[in-house]
Write a protein that holds these residues in place. Structure first.
Motif, PDB file in Angstrom:
ATOM      1  N   SER A 248       0.848  -1.185   0.000  1.00  0.00           N
ATOM      2  CA  SER A 248       0.000   0.000   0.000  1.00  0.00           C
ATOM      3  C   SER A 248       0.886   1.238   0.000  1.00  0.00           C
ATOM      4  O   SER A 248       1.995   1.239   0.548  1.00  0.00           O
ATOM      5  CB  SER A 248      -0.895  -0.001   1.242  1.00  0.00           C
ATOM      6  OG  SER A 248      -1.457   1.288   1.446  1.00  0.00           O
ATOM      7  N   HIS A 286     -13.572   6.248 -10.028  1.00  0.00           N
ATOM      8  CA  HIS A 286     -13.370   5.488  -8.794  1.00  0.00           C
ATOM      9  C   HIS A 286     -13.630   6.462  -7.649  1.00  0.00           C
ATOM     10  O   HIS A 286     -12.939   7.461  -7.503  1.00  0.00           O
ATOM     11  CB  HIS A 286     -11.933   4.974  -8.761  1.00  0.00           C
ATOM     12  CG  HIS A 286     -11.676   3.921  -7.726  1.00  0.00           C
ATOM     13  ND1 HIS A 286     -12.065   4.065  -6.407  1.00  0.00           N
ATOM     14  CD2 HIS A 286     -11.052   2.714  -7.805  1.00  0.00           C
ATOM     15  CE1 HIS A 286     -11.703   2.988  -5.723  1.00  0.00           C
ATOM     16  NE2 HIS A 286     -11.089   2.150  -6.555  1.00  0.00           N
ATOM     17  N   ASP A 288     -13.644   5.832  -4.333  1.00  0.00           N
ATOM     18  CA  ASP A 288     -13.107   5.454  -3.022  1.00  0.00           C
ATOM     19  C   ASP A 288     -11.605   5.193  -3.140  1.00  0.00           C
ATOM     20  O   ASP A 288     -11.079   4.235  -2.590  1.00  0.00           O
ATOM     21  CB  ASP A 288     -13.828   4.206  -2.506  1.00  0.00           C
ATOM     22  CG  ASP A 288     -13.566   3.945  -1.029  1.00  0.00           C
ATOM     23  OD1 ASP A 288     -13.283   4.916  -0.293  1.00  0.00           O
ATOM     24  OD2 ASP A 288     -13.641   2.781  -0.607  1.00  0.00           O
ATOM     25  N   ASN A 293      -6.422   1.893  -1.142  1.00  0.00           N
ATOM     26  CA  ASN A 293      -6.848   1.258  -2.387  1.00  0.00           C
ATOM     27  C   ASN A 293      -5.878   1.527  -3.529  1.00  0.00           C
ATOM     28  O   ASN A 293      -6.232   1.374  -4.698  1.00  0.00           O
ATOM     29  CB  ASN A 293      -8.255   1.731  -2.776  1.00  0.00           C
ATOM     30  CG  ASN A 293      -9.325   0.968  -2.025  1.00  0.00           C
ATOM     31  OD1 ASN A 293      -9.092  -0.141  -1.554  1.00  0.00           O
ATOM     32  ND2 ASN A 293     -10.505   1.555  -1.894  1.00  0.00           N
ATOM     33  N   LEU A 305      -7.298  -0.501  -6.769  1.00  0.00           N
ATOM     34  CA  LEU A 305      -8.023  -1.639  -6.213  1.00  0.00           C
ATOM     35  C   LEU A 305      -9.450  -1.265  -5.831  1.00  0.00           C
ATOM     36  O   LEU A 305      -9.764  -0.093  -5.625  1.00  0.00           O
ATOM     37  CB  LEU A 305      -7.284  -2.173  -4.980  1.00  0.00           C
ATOM     38  CG  LEU A 305      -5.798  -2.516  -5.145  1.00  0.00           C
ATOM     39  CD1 LEU A 305      -5.210  -2.913  -3.806  1.00  0.00           C
ATOM     40  CD2 LEU A 305      -5.605  -3.623  -6.184  1.00  0.00           C
ATOM     41  N   ASP A 306     -10.294  -2.275  -5.694  1.00  0.00           N
ATOM     42  CA  ASP A 306     -11.650  -2.162  -5.156  1.00  0.00           C
ATOM     43  C   ASP A 306     -12.514  -1.170  -5.937  1.00  0.00           C
ATOM     44  O   ASP A 306     -12.613   0.011  -5.604  1.00  0.00           O
ATOM     45  CB  ASP A 306     -11.616  -1.760  -3.681  1.00  0.00           C
ATOM     46  CG  ASP A 306     -12.974  -1.963  -3.006  1.00  0.00           C
ATOM     47  OD1 ASP A 306     -13.977  -2.197  -3.722  1.00  0.00           O
ATOM     48  OD2 ASP A 306     -13.038  -1.864  -1.775  1.00  0.00           O
TER      49      ASP A 306
END
Length: 446
Positions: A248, A286, A288, A293, A305-306
């Motif tokens: 991360s 995106h 979030d 992420n 991600l996500d």
């Protein structure tokens, strides 16, 4: 992948019967929590936003999502409720792996293929757990490592049951929050239903990932990526993706001094350029994309991600949203006022007094903005705790807008909060960088 036939018809029949039992059990739990909350009020507790949040968190997935909807829709809900639900975190205790395994069996097994034919190993300890799903590391039969996002058992039954009684919940909210009586509740319920059910459809999330990857390929962006979906193994309840290896961007072990190719300013620039161009070209974003992420892969690429929370905004409002954030950065209150009128969905824009709106913004935001932008650089935080100043600004802008007859588009709050989050994120990774510069500035001015 469409399922062929139930592997065990008797088990399938039991499962269908179980849905009815689970729905009844869910109604009983909802009634129990509501009854306990009513008892607290009867004993003297104030029926306020905090009590409602506590009740929502006890009732689980649907109401956690409802709380997050309230927190992200300040144009509809009163300030105290938006603030109370800002901390409604979507982090839950993992369910036992045996239950996750059963979901995988129900979703992926057929008469000709068992779970052991698909996976050689599934780690029973989840990488992450939220209200709707949890993620497990696994190895396919051919040796490829994947991440399994598996919907928790009965989530769909729970959400459909809860959504069926939301009209009753809104009736109660109207009693507690008189301001809601003036709102048209049917569209609100429809909007919440659409957003919540979308989060339970992993095929929709896989489509967002595919769209993003196709965009990256179209523009020749090889600096950023996202996990590739294994469509033949993915269903509405199971999302199978390549397992990406890295750290991360907030991992304390990362060294941001340019060594090993890790130039924090360049990485931040790549993230922003990718996000902005994707928004301009695809019309969705995106919503979030916090530091948790974003992952720096071992090969030097950045992974988004996500893709469970996506936003959309009309081109007519997009430029004005960018202008609003630019004005916020330099405390240009008249610029903020002009941008708010341009963003707002109102037929009386020509009757709004820009100077008076600017004065109101300066009176309120002038007390908040220095705290949000004038502090020395400090470590970025994930979640509501790290965004208090930004949330306060958003709420105040919406409240001031309401008083001047400005109504904002559906995903306005999601877009502006994401832009403001980028601005705060840059304080840590690239403090000498501007949110709008270079190619991003050209895009905004087009």
């Amino acid at each position: 992948m469409p399922k062929l036939l139930p592997k065990n018809p008797l088990n399938f029949a039991k499962k269908q019967l179980g849905h009815g039992v689970n729905a009844l059990s869910r109604l009983q739990k909802t009634a129990s929590v509501a009854g306990l909350s009513a008892l607290r009020v009867a004993k003297g507790d104030k029926m306020d936003a905090q009590l409602l949040r506590e009740a929502f968190e006890q009732m689980g997935v649907t109401y956690i999502k409802l709380g997050q909807f309230i927190a992200s829709t300040p144009s509809i809900f009163p300030r105290e409720y938006v603030l109370a639900f800002q901390g409604c975190l979507d982090q839950t205790t993992p369910v036992p792996f045996a239950k996750i395994r059963q979901v995988l069996i129900d979703e992926l097994e057929t008469d000709s293929r068992g779970l052991g034919d698909i996976f050689s190993y599934i780690d029973p300890v989840p990488l992450a757990s939220a209200s709707i799903a949890q993620v497990h590391k696994a190895v396919l039969a051919d040796g490829r490592q994947v991440a399994l996002k598996v919907q928790k058992p009965d989530v769909d039954t729970i959400m459909h049951t809860d959504l069926s009684v939301l009209h009753g919940a809104f009736w109660a909210l109207e009693k507690v929050v008189p301001n809601l009586k003036a709102a048209s509740l049917a569209p609100i319920v429809d909007e919440m239903r659409a957003r919540m059910l979308a989060e339970t459809d992993f095929l929709a999330e896989s489509a967002h990932i595919d769209k993003f990857l196709a965009h990256l390929k179209q523009v020749g962006n090889d600096k950023v990526t996202a996990p590739t979906v294994h469509h033949a193994l993915s269903t509405k309840k199971v999302l199978v993706m390549d397992l990406l290896m890295g750290k991360s961007l907030i991992d304390e072990s990362l060294i941001w001094d340019g060594t090993a190719g890790r130039d924090s300013k360049q990485i931040m620039s790549d993230v922003l350029d990718t996000w902005f161009l994707s928004l301009m070209m695809t019309g969705e974003f995106h919503a979030d994309l916090h530091a948790g992420n974003l992952m720096l892969l071992n090969d030097g690429r950045i992974a988004f991600l996500d893709f469970g929370l996506m936003g959309q905004i009309a081109p007519s409002s997009l430029q004005a949203c960018f202008g609003l954030v630019q004005s916020l950065q330099i405390n240009d209150y008249r610029g903020m006022a002009q941008a708010m009128v341009a963003i707002g969905m109102t037929h009386r824009a020509d009757k709004i007094d820009i100077d008076r709106l600017a004065d109101d913004l300066q009176k309120i935001l002038g007390k908040i903005t220095p705290n949000a932008y004038g502090q020395p650089p400090k470590p970025v935080q994930i979640g509501a705790e790290g965004n208090d100043g930004l949330n306060a600004m958003m709420l105040e802008m919406v409240e001031i807008g309401k008083r001047h007859g400005i109504h904002f588009p559906r995903d306005f709050a999601l877009l502006v909060k994401q832009l403001l989050y980028f601005d705060r994120f840059m304080v840590t990774l690239a403090p000498d960088m501007e949110l709008f510069e270079g190619e991003r500035l050209s895009l905004v001015k087009e």
